[in-house]
Design an enzyme around this catalytic site. Structure first.
Site, short mmCIF file in Angstrom:
data_model
loop_
_atom_site.label_atom_id
_atom_site.label_comp_id
_atom_site.label_asym_id
_atom_site.label_seq_id
_atom_site.Cartn_x
_atom_site.Cartn_y
_atom_site.Cartn_z
N ALA A 111 35.77 47.57 31.65
CA ALA A 111 35.28 48.76 31.62
C ALA A 111 36.07 49.51 32.72
O ALA A 111 36.53 48.81 33.80
CB ALA A 111 33.85 48.68 32.24
N GLY A 156 35.53 43.46 30.44
CA GLY A 156 35.06 44.00 28.99
C GLY A 156 36.22 43.68 28.33
O GLY A 156 36.20 43.74 27.12
N GLU A 182 33.54 40.05 36.94
CA GLU A 182 32.49 40.91 37.32
C GLU A 182 31.82 40.38 38.62
O GLU A 182 31.42 41.29 39.26
CB GLU A 182 31.26 40.91 36.22
N1 CO8 Z 1 38.89 50.30 35.78
C1 CO8 Z 1 39.55 51.28 36.27
N2 CO8 Z 1 40.55 51.29 36.87
C2 CO8 Z 1 41.34 50.06 36.83
C3 CO8 Z 1 40.84 49.02 36.22
C4 CO8 Z 1 39.46 49.19 35.90
N3 CO8 Z 1 38.88 48.09 35.15
N4 CO8 Z 1 41.80 47.76 36.21
C5 CO8 Z 1 42.99 48.40 37.00
N5 CO8 Z 1 42.64 49.47 37.17
C6 CO8 Z 1 43.57 50.57 37.76
C7 CO8 Z 1 43.55 50.20 39.24
O1 CO8 Z 1 42.52 50.84 40.07
C8 CO8 Z 1 45.03 50.98 39.77
O2 CO8 Z 1 44.91 52.33 39.48
P1 CO8 Z 1 45.54 53.02 41.08
O3 CO8 Z 1 47.14 52.78 40.60
O4 CO8 Z 1 45.32 54.34 40.84
O5 CO8 Z 1 45.01 52.42 42.04
C9 CO8 Z 1 45.95 50.62 38.22
O6 CO8 Z 1 44.91 50.47 37.33
C10 CO8 Z 1 46.80 49.39 38.45
O7 CO8 Z 1 45.92 48.31 38.81
P2 CO8 Z 1 46.15 47.37 40.26
O8 CO8 Z 1 46.96 48.12 41.10
O9 CO8 Z 1 44.91 46.98 40.56
O10 CO8 Z 1 47.01 46.30 39.40
P3 CO8 Z 1 47.27 44.65 39.91
O11 CO8 Z 1 48.38 44.26 39.14
O12 CO8 Z 1 47.33 44.73 41.48
O13 CO8 Z 1 46.12 43.95 39.38
C11 CO8 Z 1 44.18 43.50 37.85
C12 CO8 Z 1 45.75 43.91 38.13
C13 CO8 Z 1 44.12 42.25 38.32
C14 CO8 Z 1 43.81 43.78 36.41
C15 CO8 Z 1 43.47 44.56 38.70
O14 CO8 Z 1 43.43 45.79 38.38
C16 CO8 Z 1 41.93 44.25 38.64
O15 CO8 Z 1 41.39 43.22 39.20
N6 CO8 Z 1 41.24 45.06 37.73
C17 CO8 Z 1 39.61 45.05 37.62
C18 CO8 Z 1 39.24 44.01 36.61
C19 CO8 Z 1 37.88 43.91 36.40
O16 CO8 Z 1 37.03 43.76 37.40
N7 CO8 Z 1 37.37 44.16 35.38
C20 CO8 Z 1 36.00 44.02 34.94
C21 CO8 Z 1 35.53 45.46 35.16
S1 CO8 Z 1 33.56 45.47 34.87
C22 CO8 Z 1 33.33 45.08 33.27
O17 CO8 Z 1 34.35 45.14 32.75
C23 CO8 Z 1 31.89 44.96 32.69
C24 CO8 Z 1 32.01 45.39 31.17
C25 CO8 Z 1 30.76 45.66 30.75
C26 CO8 Z 1 30.38 46.95 31.43
C27 CO8 Z 1 29.18 47.58 30.87
C28 CO8 Z 1 28.88 48.87 30.95
C29 CO8 Z 1 27.71 49.27 31.46
#
Ligand code: CO8
Length: 258
Positions: free
Chosen positions: A66, A111, A134
């Protein structure tokens, strides 16, 4: 094929509908618009008699979950509605009458991993990485992961992934049954197409019935409802605020259990 969508591309070739998640600047994180577009495209494919099977793929990444930035702006009292709506689209994937294959390169996180779990078969490229991170955000999986992951890989491995947030590489994911096969990154689509073409040789009715029966046997509805309720509870905590702020500020969170 141009669907007029911003974040979802759709291509129809022979009897296969290929959905490409297309928001690479955010690693294909699912924002509201993207979820809406995905639901609409799935409905169109379900109702298209020319289409026998569906492939869902990403570009460099499959999907990082998400959209955390967008989610952070939602009021706690409104999160349950959003979560339920997300569930509806993920369930729609699972309940398609046609087989759905996930073709995964790069990150499938949160997600994004849950979206893959709702597909019938998962093919991963060697670069693929899977996780339910998460807990790092003070949250629980909210798109069905607490229910579907354990059914696929067993309770022990599901608990390990969900409680530690550890990221698995493609080979590990294959070894626990999270993905059906691992191939070279450039061969992911070819492998997925091979599988759908093989299924397309069979009776569509038999395929539809077999899939529906296997899904029915999962008895997943009650657990999904509980997940929505507890996701909303988690979302109302200070730990969630800390977890998401820490992600946005690119630092480690300090959780207090409140
Ligand atoms: N949401 C928004 N932006 C994101 C997300 C995300 N899930 N993942 C990556 N991005 C963005 C980063 O913020 C970054 O943006 P910016 O360049 O503006 O800083 C860009 O994408 C590139 O990402 P990174 O620089 O972080 O890249 P890395 O190679 O260092 O890391 C990762 C890659 C490991 C994937 C890292 O980006 C990460 O940990 N992302 C988050 C993953 C995460 O926690 N996902 C779970 C989210 S919660 C969820 O999915 C619950 C679902 C149910 C929701 C129910 C709704 C009510």
């Amino acid at each position: 094929m141009n669907t007029g969508n911003e974040h979802i591309k759709l291509e129809k070739k022979k009897e296969i509908g290929t959905i490409t998640l297309n928001r690479s600047e955010a690693r294909n994180a699912l924002n509201r618009k993207m979820i809406q577009e995905l639901g609409d495209v799935l409905t169109g494919l379900e109702n298209d008699p020319q289409i026998r099977s569906i492939i869902i793929t990403g570009n460099k990444d499959f999907c990082a979950g998400a959209d955390i930035k967008e989610m952070n702006a939602i009021k706690p009292e409104e999160i349950e509605i959003f979560c339920r709506w997300g569930h509806k689209v993920i369930n729609q994937i699972e309940n398609m009458s046609k087989p759905v294959i996930a073709a995964i390169n790069g990150f499938a996180m949160g997600g994004g991993c849950e979206l893959a779990l709702a597909c019938d078969i998962r093919i991963a490229g060697e670069s693929a990485k899977f996780g339910q991170p998460e807990v790092n955000l003070g949250l629980i999986p909210g798109f069905g992961g607490t229910q579907r992951l354990s059914r696929l890989v067993g309770v022990g491995k599901a608990k390990e992934m969900i409680l530690t947030g550890r990221i698995l590489n493609a080979k590990e994911a294959e070894s626990i049954g999270l993905v059906n096969a691992v191939v070279k990154d450039v061969e992911v689509m070819t492998k997925a197409e091979e599988i759908v073409q093989s299924i397309a040789q069979k009776s569509p009715l038999a395929v539809k019935m077999a899939k529906a029966l296997i899904n029915e046997n999962q008895e997943i509805g009650k657990g999904l409802e509980r997940e929505i309720a507890l996701f909303a509870q988690c979302f109302a905590t200070q730990d969630r605020l800390e977890g998401i702020n820490a992600f946005l500020e690119k630092r480690k969170p300090k959780f207090k259990g409140i």
